[in-house]
Design a protein around this motif. Structure first.
Motif, PDB file in Angstrom:
ATOM      1  N   GLY A  29       0.868  -1.310   0.042  1.00  0.00           N
ATOM      2  CA  GLY A  29      -0.062  -0.091   0.071  1.00  0.00           C
ATOM      3  C   GLY A  29       0.734   1.383   0.164  1.00  0.00           C
ATOM      4  N   ASN A  30       2.187   1.333   0.259  1.00  0.00           N
ATOM      5  CA  ASN A  30       2.788   2.361   0.004  1.00  0.00           C
ATOM      6  C   ASN A  30       3.753   2.491  -1.111  1.00  0.00           C
ATOM      7  OD1 ASN A  30       2.484   2.625   2.893  1.00  0.00           O
ATOM      8  ND2 ASN A  30       3.894   1.519   3.323  1.00  0.00           N
ATOM      9  N   LYS A  31       3.953   3.863  -1.623  1.00  0.00           N
ATOM     10  CA  LYS A  31       4.490   4.159  -2.832  1.00  0.00           C
ATOM     11  C   LYS A  31       6.163   3.852  -2.612  1.00  0.00           C
ATOM     12  CE  LYS A  31       5.745   7.872  -5.871  1.00  0.00           C
ATOM     13  NZ  LYS A  31       5.196   9.401  -6.074  1.00  0.00           N
ATOM     14  N   LYS A  32       6.350   2.672  -2.945  1.00  0.00           N
ATOM     15  CA  LYS A  32       7.791   1.944  -2.580  1.00  0.00           C
ATOM     16  C   LYS A  32       8.675   1.905  -4.050  1.00  0.00           C
ATOM     17  CE  LYS A  32      10.691  -0.437  -0.019  1.00  0.00           C
ATOM     18  NZ  LYS A  32      11.478   0.000   1.044  1.00  0.00           N
ATOM     19  N   LEU A  33       7.933   1.636  -5.226  1.00  0.00           N
ATOM     20  CA  LEU A  33       8.934   1.344  -5.965  1.00  0.00           C
ATOM     21  C   LEU A  33       8.148   2.127  -7.282  1.00  0.00           C
ATOM     22  CD1 LEU A  33      10.463  -1.917  -7.049  1.00  0.00           C
ATOM     23  CD2 LEU A  33       8.983  -0.620  -8.902  1.00  0.00           C
ATOM     24  N   GLN A  47      12.951   3.319  -9.474  1.00  0.00           N
ATOM     25  CA  GLN A  47      13.716   3.632  -8.280  1.00  0.00           C
ATOM     26  C   GLN A  47      12.719   3.189  -6.910  1.00  0.00           C
ATOM     27  OE1 GLN A  47      12.693   8.235  -7.272  1.00  0.00           O
ATOM     28  NE2 GLN A  47      15.031   8.084  -7.705  1.00  0.00           N
ATOM     29  N   ILE A  48      13.700   2.725  -6.109  1.00  0.00           N
ATOM     30  CA  ILE A  48      13.069   2.085  -4.975  1.00  0.00           C
ATOM     31  C   ILE A  48      13.357   3.097  -3.917  1.00  0.00           C
ATOM     32  CG2 ILE A  48      12.877   0.160  -3.484  1.00  0.00           C
ATOM     33  CD1 ILE A  48      14.006  -1.330  -5.895  1.00  0.00           C
ATOM     34  N   GLU A  49      12.254   3.367  -3.018  1.00  0.00           N
ATOM     35  CA  GLU A  49      12.564   4.504  -1.934  1.00  0.00           C
ATOM     36  C   GLU A  49      13.009   3.610  -0.581  1.00  0.00           C
ATOM     37  OE1 GLU A  49      12.032   7.561  -1.589  1.00  0.00           O
ATOM     38  OE2 GLU A  49      11.231   7.751  -3.727  1.00  0.00           O
ATOM     39  N   LYS A  50      13.756   4.375   0.197  1.00  0.00           N
ATOM     40  CA  LYS A  50      14.119   3.934   1.456  1.00  0.00           C
ATOM     41  C   LYS A  50      14.988   2.631   1.346  1.00  0.00           C
ATOM     42  CE  LYS A  50      10.672   6.284   3.827  1.00  0.00           C
ATOM     43  NZ  LYS A  50       9.508   6.317   4.717  1.00  0.00           N
ATOM     44  N   GLU A  51      15.858   2.271   0.267  1.00  0.00           N
ATOM     45  CA  GLU A  51      16.779   1.197   0.280  1.00  0.00           C
ATOM     46  C   GLU A  51      17.988   1.759  -0.221  1.00  0.00           C
ATOM     47  OE1 GLU A  51      15.935  -1.726   1.307  1.00  0.00           O
ATOM     48  OE2 GLU A  51      13.834  -1.497   1.260  1.00  0.00           O
ATOM     49  N   ASP A  52      18.978   0.902   0.135  1.00  0.00           N
ATOM     50  CA  ASP A  52      20.487   1.192  -0.055  1.00  0.00           C
ATOM     51  C   ASP A  52      21.022  -0.043  -0.885  1.00  0.00           C
ATOM     52  OD1 ASP A  52      20.577  -0.379   1.942  1.00  0.00           O
ATOM     53  OD2 ASP A  52      21.396   1.101   3.504  1.00  0.00           O
ATOM     54  N   HIS A  53      22.586   0.075  -0.428  1.00  0.00           N
ATOM     55  CA  HIS A  53      23.147  -1.110  -1.075  1.00  0.00           C
ATOM     56  C   HIS A  53      23.092  -2.510  -0.645  1.00  0.00           C
ATOM     57  CE1 HIS A  53      25.921   1.618  -2.969  1.00  0.00           C
ATOM     58  NE2 HIS A  53      26.002   2.415  -1.869  1.00  0.00           N
ATOM     59  N   THR A  75      22.248   2.064  -8.775  1.00  0.00           N
ATOM     60  CA  THR A  75      23.062   3.153  -8.209  1.00  0.00           C
ATOM     61  C   THR A  75      22.365   3.646  -6.991  1.00  0.00           C
ATOM     62  OG1 THR A  75      24.105   5.276  -8.655  1.00  0.00           O
ATOM     63  CG2 THR A  75      22.037   4.809  -9.781  1.00  0.00           C
ATOM     64  N   ILE A  76      23.153   4.564  -6.146  1.00  0.00           N
ATOM     65  CA  ILE A  76      22.524   5.193  -5.141  1.00  0.00           C
ATOM     66  C   ILE A  76      22.754   6.561  -5.453  1.00  0.00           C
ATOM     67  CG2 ILE A  76      22.591   5.934  -2.657  1.00  0.00           C
ATOM     68  CD1 ILE A  76      21.573   3.071  -3.371  1.00  0.00           C
ATOM     69  N   PRO A  77      21.924   7.301  -6.002  1.00  0.00           N
ATOM     70  CA  PRO A  77      22.082   8.623  -6.488  1.00  0.00           C
ATOM     71  C   PRO A  77      22.893   9.748  -5.522  1.00  0.00           C
ATOM     72  CG  PRO A  77      19.985   8.032  -6.769  1.00  0.00           C
ATOM     73  CD  PRO A  77      20.338   7.129  -5.923  1.00  0.00           C
ATOM     74  N   HIS A  78      22.588   9.662  -4.428  1.00  0.00           N
ATOM     75  CA  HIS A  78      23.242  10.602  -3.360  1.00  0.00           C
ATOM     76  C   HIS A  78      23.268  10.062  -2.104  1.00  0.00           C
ATOM     77  CE1 HIS A  78      24.320  14.266  -0.789  1.00  0.00           C
ATOM     78  NE2 HIS A  78      25.076  14.376  -1.958  1.00  0.00           N
ATOM     79  N   GLU A  81      20.399  10.784   0.270  1.00  0.00           N
ATOM     80  CA  GLU A  81      18.783  10.529   0.069  1.00  0.00           C
ATOM     81  C   GLU A  81      18.881   8.862   0.239  1.00  0.00           C
ATOM     82  OE1 GLU A  81      17.592  11.660  -3.964  1.00  0.00           O
ATOM     83  OE2 GLU A  81      18.828  13.543  -3.750  1.00  0.00           O
ATOM     84  N   THR A  82      17.618   8.498   0.386  1.00  0.00           N
ATOM     85  CA  THR A  82      17.397   6.946   0.736  1.00  0.00           C
ATOM     86  C   THR A  82      16.721   6.607  -0.416  1.00  0.00           C
ATOM     87  OG1 THR A  82      15.176   7.593   1.948  1.00  0.00           O
ATOM     88  CG2 THR A  82      17.110   7.294   3.399  1.00  0.00           C
ATOM     89  N   LYS A  83      17.411   6.507  -1.619  1.00  0.00           N
ATOM     90  CA  LYS A  83      16.680   6.186  -2.790  1.00  0.00           C
ATOM     91  C   LYS A  83      17.780   5.234  -3.571  1.00  0.00           C
ATOM     92  CE  LYS A  83      13.890  10.097  -3.516  1.00  0.00           C
ATOM     93  NZ  LYS A  83      13.622  11.368  -4.549  1.00  0.00           N
ATOM     94  N   MET A  84      17.233   4.217  -4.171  1.00  0.00           N
ATOM     95  CA  MET A  84      18.156   3.414  -5.081  1.00  0.00           C
ATOM     96  C   MET A  84      17.716   3.250  -6.462  1.00  0.00           C
ATOM     97  SD  MET A  84      18.978  -0.681  -4.845  1.00  0.00           S
ATOM     98  CE  MET A  84      17.346  -0.987  -5.368  1.00  0.00           C
ATOM     99  N   ASN A  85      18.264   3.426  -7.542  1.00  0.00           N
ATOM    100  CA  ASN A  85      18.013   3.248  -8.687  1.00  0.00           C
ATOM    101  C   ASN A  85      18.363   1.939  -9.324  1.00  0.00           C
ATOM    102  OD1 ASN A  85      16.602   5.646  -8.584  1.00  0.00           O
ATOM    103  ND2 ASN A  85      18.246   6.870  -9.788  1.00  0.00           N
TER     104      ASN A  85
END
Length: 132
Positions: A29-33, A47-53, A75-78, A81-85
């Motif tokens: 139910g959450n906008k995650k991906l 793009q996946i929110e709140k994920e990392d390496h 990649t982790i853009p920055h 930020e808690t985003k992973m592409n």
């Protein structure tokens, strides 16, 4: 992904996805991906929110094991930020889409985690039985 099952994931069929405008994919139910704009059925970026390496490297590994996948990288853009592409490209001569490859990679990773958890629990129970 703890507590989430593939039943919680809404991945529309490839012909329903509007790659020019992006498509939201919901996890529990959450906008995650989100499918990022500019892709096609065989090449897409997510793009996946709140994920990392931790997730990125494991997911890249499982997606790349699929013989229909030509390329997968993340990649982790920055760092702040808690985003992973993650970018997935499948071979043009297969019916497997980038979304299919992502789904299979996530499913394979969940199955591997289940096996590891089961083996760990069995070894723990055996250790506790020997030492009680």
């Amino acid at each position: 992904m703890s507590g989430d099952s593939m039943d919680d994931v809404r991945l529309d069929q490839p012909e329903d996805i509007n790659y020019d405008h992006g498509e939201e994919i919901l996890l529990g139910g959450n906008k995650k991906l989100v499918v990022l704009p500019g892709g096609s059925s065989h090449a897409a970026s997510f793009q996946i929110e709140k994920e990392d390496h931790t997730l990125g490297n494991a997911l890249r590994y499982f997606v790349n094991k699929n013989p229909d996948v030509e390329f997968c990288g993340y990649t982790i853009p920055h760092p702040s930020e808690t985003k992973m592409n993650i970018r997935i490209q499948t071979w043009e001569d297969t019916s497997t889409t980038a979304t299919d490859a992502l789904r299979k990679g996530l499913t394979d990773m969940i199955e591997a985690c289940d096996v590891i958890s089961e083996k760990f629990a069995d070894a723990r129970d055996e250790f506790n039985a020997q030492n009680s």
